[in-house]
Motif scaffolding. Structure first.
Motif, PDB file in Angstrom:
ATOM      1  N   LEU A   1       0.869  -1.095   0.228  1.00  0.00           N
ATOM      2  CA  LEU A   1       0.016  -0.036   0.018  1.00  0.00           C
ATOM      3  C   LEU A   1       0.711   1.536  -0.160  1.00  0.00           C
ATOM      4  O   LEU A   1       0.625   2.352  -0.298  1.00  0.00           O
TER       5      LEU A   1
ATOM      6  N   GLU B   1      -7.309   6.290  -7.787  1.00  0.00           N
ATOM      7  CA  GLU B   1      -6.844   5.241  -6.769  1.00  0.00           C
ATOM      8  C   GLU B   1      -6.513   5.162  -5.950  1.00  0.00           C
ATOM      9  O   GLU B   1      -6.600   5.110  -4.781  1.00  0.00           O
ATOM     10  N   THR B   2      -5.666   7.107  -5.754  1.00  0.00           N
ATOM     11  CA  THR B   2      -5.248   7.470  -4.707  1.00  0.00           C
ATOM     12  C   THR B   2      -5.972   7.371  -3.643  1.00  0.00           C
ATOM     13  O   THR B   2      -5.113   7.409  -2.664  1.00  0.00           O
TER      14      THR B   2
ATOM     15  N   ARG C   1      -5.108   2.692   3.678  1.00  0.00           N
ATOM     16  CA  ARG C   1      -3.864   3.002   4.658  1.00  0.00           C
ATOM     17  C   ARG C   1      -3.920   3.537   6.156  1.00  0.00           C
ATOM     18  O   ARG C   1      -3.514   3.515   6.959  1.00  0.00           O
TER      19      ARG C   1
ATOM     20  N   ASN D   1      -0.172   5.720  -4.585  1.00  0.00           N
ATOM     21  CA  ASN D   1      -0.953   5.363  -5.362  1.00  0.00           C
ATOM     22  C   ASN D   1      -0.514   3.535  -6.142  1.00  0.00           C
ATOM     23  O   ASN D   1       0.518   4.128  -7.211  1.00  0.00           O
ATOM     24  N   ALA D   2      -1.031   3.016  -5.296  1.00  0.00           N
ATOM     25  CA  ALA D   2      -0.430   1.355  -5.025  1.00  0.00           C
ATOM     26  C   ALA D   2      -0.832   0.932  -6.231  1.00  0.00           C
ATOM     27  O   ALA D   2      -0.323   0.068  -6.392  1.00  0.00           O
TER      28      ALA D   2
ATOM     29  N   LEU E   1      -2.618  -5.086  -5.031  1.00  0.00           N
ATOM     30  CA  LEU E   1      -2.537  -3.764  -3.800  1.00  0.00           C
ATOM     31  C   LEU E   1      -1.676  -5.274  -3.264  1.00  0.00           C
ATOM     32  O   LEU E   1      -0.841  -4.573  -2.285  1.00  0.00           O
TER      33      LEU E   1
ATOM     34  N   CYS F   1      -6.775   4.075  -1.773  1.00  0.00           N
ATOM     35  CA  CYS F   1      -5.557   3.249  -0.987  1.00  0.00           C
ATOM     36  C   CYS F   1      -5.115   4.646   0.523  1.00  0.00           C
ATOM     37  O   CYS F   1      -5.128   4.003   1.349  1.00  0.00           O
ATOM     38  N   SER F   2      -5.845   5.902   0.527  1.00  0.00           N
ATOM     39  CA  SER F   2      -5.340   6.769   1.458  1.00  0.00           C
ATOM     40  C   SER F   2      -6.387   5.929   2.257  1.00  0.00           C
ATOM     41  O   SER F   2      -5.861   6.030   3.640  1.00  0.00           O
TER      42      SER F   2
END
Length: 702
Positions: free
Chosen positions: A32, A135-136, A143, A97-98, A191, A139-140
């Motif tokens: 991630l 996507e970002t 995380r 961005n994974a 991911l 992912c945030s």
């Protein structure tokens, strides 16, 4: 009033740019990605020619759906009250961005312009697209849950200077999160996955783990059911995730019906089988769980989880020999930790304390304990506390067996199923054949075989089949053994109770390595060889686990013996806070609840410890009746988290939600308010309760 944490400041070394180091590390990221990095440039107020200083901190939970939202966060840092002598001239927000494996960056000039772009693994600037931002954002959020602390402080102390925010604080934000998850769901395998999963797939990856974590934490089961129902219409494999949400929502009838339909459609889907086996075993029907668990092993023989589930079922059935043999067959994977910042030591660190989080009772004099050098060497050498991933779960299974049958009986069964060194030495001298001892072990009715119709044929076997590698699965053909740091260490001092006997040496083998063959016969076959040839060679990692368990029991025995002697002499039994923490974890690993609580309380008498407070709260939760004590622990843990810039802990939110479900929001608020702590500390806990009300959790009505 909404309270917010202060901003930690880590000053970068002039010879090392943290932005350049982050760019260079992008190609090493595997999952991630690390927490977001916020880099600021400051200079003294009114001195435009003065030297500029670079400083930074880390963040999780900020809305990363657009460049505007990230620029807005940087703008909130411009007028921080703790530094009026300097002003911020520019800021850079970096968010990984994974999915596309790029670093999304927003550069803000103050006053001035905002520029957004993305940086790829080769250090090339690319244009940021709408797909990149979607996507970002996802992912945030993932995380924020992945890097959150469970209340013990371990995660908080791991990376210095991280502000943790709740990424989803309203039903509108939840809709945004679940909508993004639905759009990108079928790319989730990219991911990576939890360390116990060898190969990420559609239903086992960081996205599905994050979704389940969110749903169970907030209690938003209806939203989760709606999401997975829509996804199941596109792929029937999603049934296992939907069933888990039904079970978490206490909709067991619907879950059983769904699993029944899913197994008929996908008879060899190991995720569905594992969910079935877990449910049956938890309901005390290990007889039903057994055949399902066996089929799960056949469906996914290279996955740790299926073998571990079969071992759990054998433990429930008190078939200790088969449990050990199954455990020995578990494929073990090298632990892959979360991606973390790889930055040099900052030249200076400023960790300001917001007045709203100040409380003498929870001041632990910093994130690192001052008495770490005063820990007795034998306690510091205990290796079990360092196990993670598959090794940690295997150790839990081993301690479960020990708890139920005792150490002596465990050693007896171990010698019955594994080749001991003395036996092997004798057989090398007079073995009548070249049979492979690791692959002739106990075969019988317990070995499942697929018959082509989703059923399990019970042949003439009596134990679990060896893994595909003969003595345990391998990853990419390499030997999988316990990390060197986890090797058992022999303590040199202390009283050893005679009942804790050291295990005799067994013959061990590396997974995938060539198995030693007995020497051709020189004498006639005897009865001893008949038993020998039905034994297995013990995997090296499992042999290590036995030694580590022995050391845990040895130190535990010393501790309890000394404590009893001090009580007999009416003397105070004293340890440092760090030693009490280690003893508490030791007792917890060995399932000695009362002794663990004794250690946690001993630690808290010396100084505040989030780890000890977390352990104490967990025990009070398992012993209903002391709600005030549990809430008292919760208040202090929330305040300590806030002190270290963490406004969000899923585990603490879950504890609050369950308390409200059981007792009602009005009663919980009243107990919190009646606590003899400063009002500003109580307000922090009220924010967690308000979040439950926002999500309309059970017990918040009226």
């Amino acid at each position: 009033m909404v309270v917010q944490t202060s901003v930690p400041e880590l000053y970068e070394d002039e010879s090392h740019s943290v932005i350049e180091i982050r760019t260079d590390s992008l190609q090493t990221l595997r999952e991630l990605g690390p927490p977001d990095l916020v880099h600021l440039v400051k200079q003294p107020v009114g001195k435009s020619s003065a030297k500029q200083v670079g400083l930074y901190h880390h963040v999780t939970g900020i809305d990363a759906s657009s460049s505007a939202s990230l620029a807005a966060y940087i703008n909130t840092l411009v007028y921080q009250p703790n530094d009026r002598q300097n002003k911020i001239t520019s800021g850079l927000y970096c968010c990984y961005n994974a999915f596309s494996r790029v670093d999304m960056r927003v550069q803000v000039q103050i006053p001035g312009t905002v520029e957004s772009y993305c940086m790829d693994e080769r250090g090339n600037k690319l244009e940021a697209t709408e797909e990149h931002w979607l996507e970002t954002y996802l992912c945030s959020v993932l995380r924020a849950y992945s890097y959150a602390d469970n209340g013990s402080g371990d995660t908080v102390k791991k990376i210095i200077g991280v502000r943790r925010f709740n990424p989803v604080t309203s039903t509108e934000q939840e809709h945004k999160f679940l909508d993004a998850a639905e759009k990108l769901f079928f790319s989730g395998w990219q991911l990576g996955s939890d360390p116990e999963i060898q190969v990420p797939n559609l239903v086992s990856n960081h996205l599905t783990s994050g979704l389940l974590h969110y749903i169970t934490t907030t209690g938003r089961f209806t939203s989760g059911i709606n999401l997975f129902e829509k996804l199941r219409a596109r792929d029937p494999e999603i049934a296992s995730l939907l069933a888990r949400v039904y079970l978490a929502a206490d909709e067991e009838v619907k879950a059983v019906q769904l699993l029944h339909e899913a197994v008929e459609e996908l008879p060899m889907d190991y995720s569905i089988l594992d969910c079935q086996a877990e449910f049956c075993n938890r309901k005390g029907r290990s007889d039903l769980a057994l055949e399902i668990a066996k089929r799960g092993v056949v469906a996914a023989p290279s996955e740790f989880g299926t073998w571990a589930r079969l071992a759990e079922v054998y433990v429930a059935q008190e078939q200790w020999d088969l449990a050990l043999l199954t455990l020995n067959s578990c494929p073990m994977f090298t632990y892959q930790d979360k991606d973390a910042p790889r930055l040099p030591e900052p030249s200076r660190v400023s960790l300001p304390l917001d007045p709203q989080t100040m409380c003498d009772e929870i001041d632990d004099a910093g994130a690192t304990p001052p008495d770490v050098d005063m820990v007795h060497p034998t306690l510091r050498r205990l290796a079990a506390g360092n196990y993670k991933g598959t090794f940690h779960k295997a150790y839990i299974l081993l301690t479960e067996i020990t708890k139920k049958i005792g150490w002596d009986q465990l050693l007896k069964i171990r010698s019955q199923v594994f080749v001991m060194e003395e036996e092997y030495r004798n057989e090398k001298q007079q073995a009548p054949g070249s049979r492979n001892a690791s692959t002739t072990a106990l075969r019988g009715t317990d070995t499942p075989q697929p018959n082509g119709h989703g059923e399990i044929d019970n042949q003439d076997d009596s134990g679990p089949a060896p893994s595909s590698s003969g003595t345990g699965a391998t990853t990419n053909g390499s030997d999988i053994v316990s990390p060197a740091s986890d090797e058992p260490q022999a303590a040199t001092t202390g009283y050893l109770d005679p009942s804790v006997s050291k295990p005799t040496t067994s013959i061990t083998v590396r997974s995938g390595a060539e198995t030693p063959q007995p020497v051709p016969p020189t004498t006639t076959q005897d009865d001893a060889y008949t038993q020998f040839r039905h034994k297995r060679l013990c995997e090296r990692w499992l042999d290590n686990l036995f030694m580590v368990l022995y050391e845990d029991l040895r130190i535990y025995t010393i501790w309890r013996t000394e404590a009893a002697q001090y009580r007999q002499q009416q003397l105070a039994y004293k340890k440092t806070a760090e030693e009490w923490e280690i003893l508490g974890e030791l007792a917890q690993r060995l399932h000695r609840g009362d002794e663990a609580i004794e250690a946690w309380r001993g630690c808290l008498e010396v100084r505040f410890s989030p780890k000890a407070m977390r352990g104490l709260m967990g025990d009070l939760r398992n012993r209903p009746g002391d709600r005030r004590g549990e809430i008292g622990c919760l208040i202090r843990l929330i305040a300590w988290q806030w002190r270290w810039y963490s406004e969000f802990s899923p585990d603490l939110l879950l504890t609050m939600r369950r308390l409200i479900e059981e007792e009602g929001a009005v009663k919980i608020r009243s107990i919190v308010q009646a606590t003899s702590l400063p009002q500003h500390i109580l307000d922090l806990t009220h924010q967690y309760a308000a979040l439950c009300a926002t999500f309309r959790s059970s017990g918040t009505e009226g």
